[in-house]
Enzyme design. Structure first.
Site: not given
Ligand code: PA5
Length: 477
Positions: A303, A332, A446
């Site tokens: 951000e 792995h 938003k």
């Protein structure tokens, strides 16, 4: 004397930054960084240091001063935490992004790894949950396991308006009211801005206990403010030691010489790596306790650095994609890609010299060499060997990697780690000439969500969304 006041203990607990495997003398000229490349940047580095110092003096980066400016706040937090620890069974933090990731990371780092499952007398405090999403199943699941009559809710939002957090708050407030009537007010603690946003207004009107996030402290830089300190103290973590660790790292990061400053050096190396096409930054702690540090760092890095425009308004599309990994688990899963895939990554290991537990591997199956070699060692030695082996494999494959070494995981070293990564982030932003402290890219989403939820004032956006390009059925199979 507290141990963090003892200089020799502090020195013993100093975290160290090993950047050998970023350098061309180690991984070769083609893929490594030459020392001359760093010295060539000295004027730019000096300029960035000046800018950062100037911002600090002007009070624009108050997160840097959190280790020093909170003496009274810490007293109030300890008093509140003490009360919560004694009186309640459960503590639930409601928040998202920077208001949740730090508390989760610090809880995981410094409390027992099965904290909630411990009996009360071993925990010493309430069970601890963070609700950082609005998934209805998860919210319902929480209420299936907590007794609301015995729970305190800490609503954390810097802006005081975040939809996800405020929706959680509305649900909880209603449930508390139904369960215990007017006493619900004693069960909500608000951590927010002192002036701005809806939460502070509600908190004042309804008489909640409040803690404030200072003005110059943005969400992702707020862990060392009451955002992180209250939940940590409720969990029994020594928050004074945490802040002392941050102050110690501040001292180490006040060195102007990049070759002596771990955060500046970390930033400069990433900066050069980015110029060389390293678009991905992997954080790989070799400790379950540090697993969520990688989540906290991912938000901080993504951000803060992911920016379309630089400070001059030029389109730069800056950023480096953070990836979370855990050693040895992800050996792995991801290491194959890191050793043989594209040369587009910097891998940051976090290692721990002394774990808080020691577990022995018993001897057995002496006739089976593929198993018997493990017996008689500690699992501590095995995880250390695996980290060294992975580091070596990356070095051999000429992949940039670096290691942050923690002598132990304790409040002092975690304070240092948080602070170092914050300064690294702010410093690289100066080098990139971008603003680390805003997030314009999240605004569109938003606003669209407000419109879809029918928030007054967003009618035009709603119309725009409704008249937007319709999805083609042929592309949905
Ligand atoms: O770093 C940031 O500023 C954001 O990620 C915020 O932490 C996040 O959006 C939550 O915001 P708030 O604390 O205002 O609820």
């Amino acid at each position: 004397m507290r141990r963090f006041e003892d200089n020799s203990w502090k020195e013993k607990m100093r975290i160290r930054f090993d950047y050998n495997n970023m350098m061309s003398d180690m991984i070769g000229d083609e893929w490594g960084i030459n020392k001359d490349q760093i010295t060539a940047l000295i004027p730019k580095i000096r300029d960035a240091v000046d800018k950062l110092n100037h911002k600090r003096k002007a009070g624009k980066t108050q997160w840097r001063d959190l280790p020093y400016i909170q003496k009274d706040v810490v007293k109030d937090i300890l008093a509140a935490a003490d009360e919560v620890r004694q009186k309640y069974e459960t503590f639930v933090l409601l928040g998202i992004g920077g208001s949740a990731l730090g508390p989760i990371a610090v809880h995981q780092a410094l409390n027992h790894l099965h904290y909630n499952e411990l009996p009360r007398e071993k925990r010493g405090g309430p069970r601890f949950y963070v609700v950082d999403n609005i998934d209805p199943e998860r919210i319902q699941a929480l209420f299936d396991v907590v007794d609301i009559k015995n729970t305190v809710f800490n609503v954390v939002t810097k802006s005081g308006n975040t939809s996800e957090t405020m929706a959680q708050f509305l649900i909880v407030r209603n449930m508390l009211k139904e369960a215990i009537g007017e006493k619900y007010r004693e069960r909500i603690i608000a951590t927010t801005d002192a002036e701005k946003g809806s939460l502070i207004k509600i908190a004042r009107e309804e008489g909640y206990r409040t803690f404030f996030i200072p003005a110059g402290v943005g969400g992702r830089f707020s862990e060392l403010s009451p955002v992180g300190l209250l939940p940590a103290a409720v969990g029994g973590i020594d928050i004074e030691e945490l802040l002392a660790g941050a102050a110690y790292m501040d001292e180490l990061c006040s060195e102007d010489d990049v070759f002596k400053n771990p955060a500046y050096m970390a930033a400069v190396l990433q900066y050069i790596a980015m110029q060389q096409g390293k678009n991905i930054s992997v954080m790989m702690p070799y400790a379950d306790s540090l697993k969520y540090m990688a989540d906290w760092y991912a938000q901080l890095w993504a951000e803060s650095l992911g920016k379309k425009l630089d400070l001059d308004g030029k389109e730069v599309y800056a950023g480096q994609t953070p990836v979370k990994a855990l050693g040895a688990t992800d050996q792995h899963s991801q290491i194959q890609l890191y050793t043989e895939g594209p040369f587009d990554k910097v891998i940051t290991f976090i290692t721990v010299e002394k774990y808080r537990s020691k577990v022995c591997i018993p001897r057995a199956y002496e006739d089976m060499t593929g198993v018997s070699f493990l017996g008689g060692h500690t699992i501590n030695r095995l995880i250390r060997a695996e980290q060294m082996a992975t580091e070596y494999a990356l070095y051999k494959a000429k992949r940039m990697n670096r290691t942050i070494i923690l002598p132990e995981v304790n409040a002092f070293t975690i304070g240092q780690l948080l602070y170092m990564l914050e300064v690294e982030t702010a410093f690289i932003a100066e080098l990139l000439n971008i603003n680390a402290f805003d997030q314009p890219g999240v605004e569109e989403g938003k606003i669209a969500a407000y419109a879809l939820m029918g928030r007054p004032g967003y009618e035009r956006k709603k119309a725009e969304l409704e008249s937007g390009t319709e999805k083609k059925m042929e592309y949905i199979i």
